[in-house]
Write a protein that holds these residues in place. Structure first.
Motif, PDB file in Angstrom:
ATOM      1  N   ASN A   1      52.169 -25.657  16.094  1.00 44.16           N
ATOM      2  CA  ASN A   1      52.790 -26.144  17.327  1.00 44.16           C
ATOM      3  C   ASN A   1      52.218 -27.486  17.766  1.00 44.16           C
ATOM      4  O   ASN A   1      52.826 -28.189  18.571  1.00 44.16           O
ATOM      5  CB  ASN A   1      52.604 -25.102  18.440  1.00 44.16           C
ATOM      6  CG  ASN A   1      53.558 -25.314  19.600  1.00 44.16           C
ATOM      7  OD1 ASN A   1      54.759 -25.447  19.406  1.00 44.16           O
ATOM      8  ND2 ASN A   1      53.013 -25.334  20.806  1.00 44.16           N
ATOM      9  N   CYS A   2      51.045 -27.842  17.253  1.00 48.40           N
ATOM     10  CA  CYS A   2      50.410 -29.117  17.601  1.00 48.40           C
ATOM     11  C   CYS A   2      50.984 -30.292  16.807  1.00 48.40           C
ATOM     12  O   CYS A   2      50.723 -31.452  17.150  1.00 48.40           O
ATOM     13  CB  CYS A   2      48.900 -29.047  17.351  1.00 48.40           C
ATOM     14  SG  CYS A   2      47.997 -27.958  18.483  1.00 48.40           S
ATOM     15  N   CYS A   3      51.732 -30.014  15.754  1.00 45.83           N
ATOM     16  CA  CYS A   3      52.243 -31.085  14.887  1.00 45.83           C
ATOM     17  C   CYS A   3      53.467 -31.743  15.511  1.00 45.83           C
ATOM     18  O   CYS A   3      54.458 -31.070  15.800  1.00 45.83           O
ATOM     19  CB  CYS A   3      52.608 -30.526  13.517  1.00 45.83           C
ATOM     20  SG  CYS A   3      51.228 -29.772  12.648  1.00 45.83           S
TER      21      CYS A   3
ATOM     22  N   ASN B   1      53.425 -30.777   5.598  1.00 47.62           N
ATOM     23  CA  ASN B   1      52.142 -30.712   4.904  1.00 47.62           C
ATOM     24  C   ASN B   1      51.297 -29.530   5.376  1.00 47.62           C
ATOM     25  O   ASN B   1      50.555 -28.923   4.590  1.00 47.62           O
ATOM     26  CB  ASN B   1      51.365 -32.013   5.093  1.00 47.62           C
ATOM     27  CG  ASN B   1      51.827 -33.109   4.155  1.00 47.62           C
ATOM     28  OD1 ASN B   1      52.559 -32.855   3.207  1.00 47.62           O
ATOM     29  ND2 ASN B   1      51.415 -34.331   4.417  1.00 47.62           N
ATOM     30  N   VAL B   2      51.374 -29.211   6.665  1.00 51.98           N
ATOM     31  CA  VAL B   2      50.633 -28.061   7.190  1.00 51.98           C
ATOM     32  C   VAL B   2      51.199 -26.764   6.614  1.00 51.98           C
ATOM     33  O   VAL B   2      50.454 -25.858   6.226  1.00 51.98           O
ATOM     34  CB  VAL B   2      50.674 -28.051   8.732  1.00 51.98           C
ATOM     35  CG1 VAL B   2      50.054 -26.754   9.271  1.00 51.98           C
ATOM     36  CG2 VAL B   2      49.925 -29.249   9.301  1.00 51.98           C
ATOM     37  N   LYS B   3      52.515 -26.667   6.531  1.00 54.22           N
ATOM     38  CA  LYS B   3      53.136 -25.473   5.935  1.00 54.22           C
ATOM     39  C   LYS B   3      52.769 -25.351   4.463  1.00 54.22           C
ATOM     40  O   LYS B   3      52.512 -24.249   3.965  1.00 54.22           O
ATOM     41  CB  LYS B   3      54.655 -25.536   6.099  1.00 54.22           C
ATOM     42  CG  LYS B   3      55.136 -25.382   7.540  1.00 54.22           C
ATOM     43  CD  LYS B   3      56.648 -25.555   7.608  1.00 54.22           C
ATOM     44  CE  LYS B   3      57.149 -25.488   9.037  1.00 54.22           C
ATOM     45  NZ  LYS B   3      58.619 -25.761   9.124  1.00 54.22           N
ATOM     46  N   LEU B   4      52.746 -26.487   3.764  1.00 57.53           N
ATOM     47  CA  LEU B   4      52.329 -26.457   2.360  1.00 57.53           C
ATOM     48  C   LEU B   4      50.889 -25.981   2.244  1.00 57.53           C
ATOM     49  O   LEU B   4      50.562 -25.179   1.356  1.00 57.53           O
ATOM     50  CB  LEU B   4      52.486 -27.848   1.739  1.00 57.53           C
ATOM     51  CG  LEU B   4      52.041 -27.982   0.276  1.00 57.53           C
ATOM     52  CD1 LEU B   4      52.896 -27.105  -0.631  1.00 57.53           C
ATOM     53  CD2 LEU B   4      52.099 -29.443  -0.173  1.00 57.53           C
ATOM     54  N   ALA B   5      50.015 -26.459   3.124  1.00 55.23           N
ATOM     55  CA  ALA B   5      48.616 -26.019   3.119  1.00 55.23           C
ATOM     56  C   ALA B   5      48.510 -24.517   3.347  1.00 55.23           C
ATOM     57  O   ALA B   5      47.670 -23.833   2.749  1.00 55.23           O
ATOM     58  CB  ALA B   5      47.830 -26.774   4.194  1.00 55.23           C
ATOM     59  N   LEU B   6      49.377 -23.987   4.197  1.00 58.14           N
ATOM     60  CA  LEU B   6      49.377 -22.564   4.514  1.00 58.14           C
ATOM     61  C   LEU B   6      49.818 -21.723   3.316  1.00 58.14           C
ATOM     62  O   LEU B   6      49.241 -20.665   3.029  1.00 58.14           O
ATOM     63  CB  LEU B   6      50.299 -22.309   5.707  1.00 58.14           C
ATOM     64  CG  LEU B   6      50.489 -20.865   6.163  1.00 58.14           C
ATOM     65  CD1 LEU B   6      49.163 -20.262   6.616  1.00 58.14           C
ATOM     66  CD2 LEU B   6      51.521 -20.805   7.302  1.00 58.14           C
TER      67      LEU B   6
END
Length: 491
Positions: free
Chosen positions: A345-347, A355-360
């Motif tokens: 939610n901070c993105c 990129n955050v979803k890929l990291a997850l």
């Protein structure tokens, strides 16, 4: 208030014990730190105090630093172990508070310790690498980047003898380069970017066998640099001409996909200070109290749009390096999946959110029960199932992104990725992270197409047999949640 030539001390700060002990040693031995130096062999206690005094002198008296270093060379008997260890502790605990002169001197003495192959000097360099902040374009942070890359380039022969140091350096500067290269119009960054590019390419071309030890996250980092011209040939060779790297058993990029990245690499891209704060958040903050801690953390670490790129690093750290004990999991402490939901939610930028979803999901794509850890994939699963009631958009977008990855991340190796994602769902059900996936498949708030894709993916014999076993045992078909509390993703 006590003043210090070493640290920046505020009125409310408690006395720093390292600063105090170094300063006291320097004060008591000040007269003995000038030539001619005594020829007597110091006792163990005197040896320790003399090391501390010289550290303080080197860091705070740049005009006498060479004299102090000569003194150190004259009496050292432990391979510089005590001297280097003290510097490592100072870097880990107090680097953000060091005054500029001690910071400069710390980098200077580190380069000198490399020249004499001091014990633990590679750990000192890695400690300093951790002090670089991703997404931070302030002058002090860019200065630290420049100083460290210069030291590494100048110490190439030493670096080749230190596998961990070369791996960690490559990991850090590939990550930083993705930030630095995106920022245009900063002439002061051009030289730094050029040095980072040349260093990373040199390591990849000359020492690829060592690079393999980084594992699959090496590909994730390189993927973020596809727009950098100098990396196009690297990518081409990875995909089509792997023999060019000169590693006999590296014949396909899938070798890296199947290698889990060791957890110590995920500490490199968050500072010790940030790690301490994240550990506190994930081990002490109770459900219902997290919002004020999250707001404080965001204000401190995501204060500029550029700084939000560190969210990717935090998510990889939480998934792959912070594995809570059963006691914490069963307590009322805020869960990893909820913190990641807040971080999503901070993105504010679409590319960053991707990129955050890929990291997850990254470990899902290549998951192998024999070598991977279920704790790496657990947060994404629990985030999806626990978001269905109040935050179904999170469940939907995460599933959509996962299926997008399956179909498009690497089309030539889609079967490998499909197998990894299927194995992830299978193990999560088998180990009881969720009792079944029926709640996702039957969720009316998800589109029929999305539910059909999920049903198709989990219709493998392995998952079907697990489901039948659970039904036979009379287990209730419900989502298994480690928490029954209401999720607060709000900033």
């Amino acid at each position: 208030m006590t003043t210090s030539d070493l640290l920046r001390i505020c009125a409310h700060d408690a006395e720093n014990p390292t600063d105090s002990s170094l300063r006291e040693a320097f004060s008591s031995l000040h007269a003995r730190l000038k030539p001619p130096f005594p020829l007597t062999i110091p006792s163990p206690s005197e040896y320790s105090q003399l090391n501390q005094a010289l550290i303080y002198g080197v860091l705070t008296e740049p005009h006498l630093a060479k004299v102090h270093l000569t003194h150190l060379h004259a009496f050292v008997t432990d391979g510089y172990n005590l001297f280097t260890t003290t510097l490592i502790n100072l870097s880990n605990e107090s680097y953000p508070k060091l005054l500029q002169t001690p910071r400069s001197q710390l980098l200077w003495i580190s380069s000198k310790l490399i020249q004499v192959a001091a014990v633990k000097v590679e750990t000192l360099i890695i400690s300093l690498l951790r002090q670089i902040r991703g997404g931070d374009f302030s002058e002090p942070n860019l200065w630290l980047c420049s100083m460290l890359i210069s030291i590494l380039v100048d110490s190439w022969d030493w670096l080749l003898e230190e596998p961990l140091a070369i791996q960690c350096s490559l990991f850090v500067f590939l990550r930083l380069l993705s930030d630095h290269y995106r920022l245009v119009g900063r002439v002061d960054l051009d030289k730094l970017k050029r040095m980072e590019i040349e260093f990373c390419i040199r390591v990849l071309r000359k020492n690829f066998a060592l690079c393999l030890g980084i594992g699959r996250d090496l590909i994730r980092l390189l993927q973020d640099l596809v727009f950098v011209p100098e990396f196009k040939d690297v990518w081409s060779d990875l995909l089509f001409y792997p023999e060019k790297f000169g590693v006999p058993d590296f014949m396909d990029i899938s070798r890296l996909y199947r290698t889990r990245t060791p957890s110590h690499f995920f500490f490199l891209t968050i500072t010790p200070e940030m790690e301490t704060q994240l550990r506190f958040l994930l081990t002490h903050v109770k459900w219902g109290n997290q919002k004020r801690y999250q707001a404080w953390f965001a204000k401190k670490h995501f204060c500029t749009p550029e700084s939000e790129t560190v969210i990717v690093d935090i998510v990889r750290f939480i998934c792959s390096a912070h594995h809570p004990s059963n006691k914490i999991i069963q307590s009322n402490v805020i869960s990893r999946w909820a913190i990641i939901g807040w971080l999503l939610n901070c993105c504010r930028k679409n590319y960053l959110l991707a990129n955050v979803k890929l990291a997850l999901f990254y470990d899902w794509l290549f998951f192998d029960e024999k070598m991977d850890n279920i704790m790496n994939i657990e947060p994404a699963m629990l985030l999806m199932v626990n978001s269905m009631n109040q935050y179904v958009d999170i469940t939907r977008t995460l599933l959509e992104f996962l299926f997008l990855l399956v179909d498009n991340y690497d089309v030539q190796r889609r079967e490998l990725i499909l197998k990894g994602v299927s194995a992830s769902f299978s193990l999560l059900v088998k180990k009881g992270v969720v009792h079944s996936l029926d709640s996702l498949i039957s969720c009316d708030l998800l589109s029929p197409a999305l539910r059909e894709k999920l049903a198709s993916l989990i219709s493998s014999p392995k998952l079907s047999s697990i489901k039948r076993l659970l039904e036979t045992c009379g287990q209730q078909i419900e989502v298994s949640s480690t928490k029954k509390c209401r999720v607060e993703f709000g900033r």
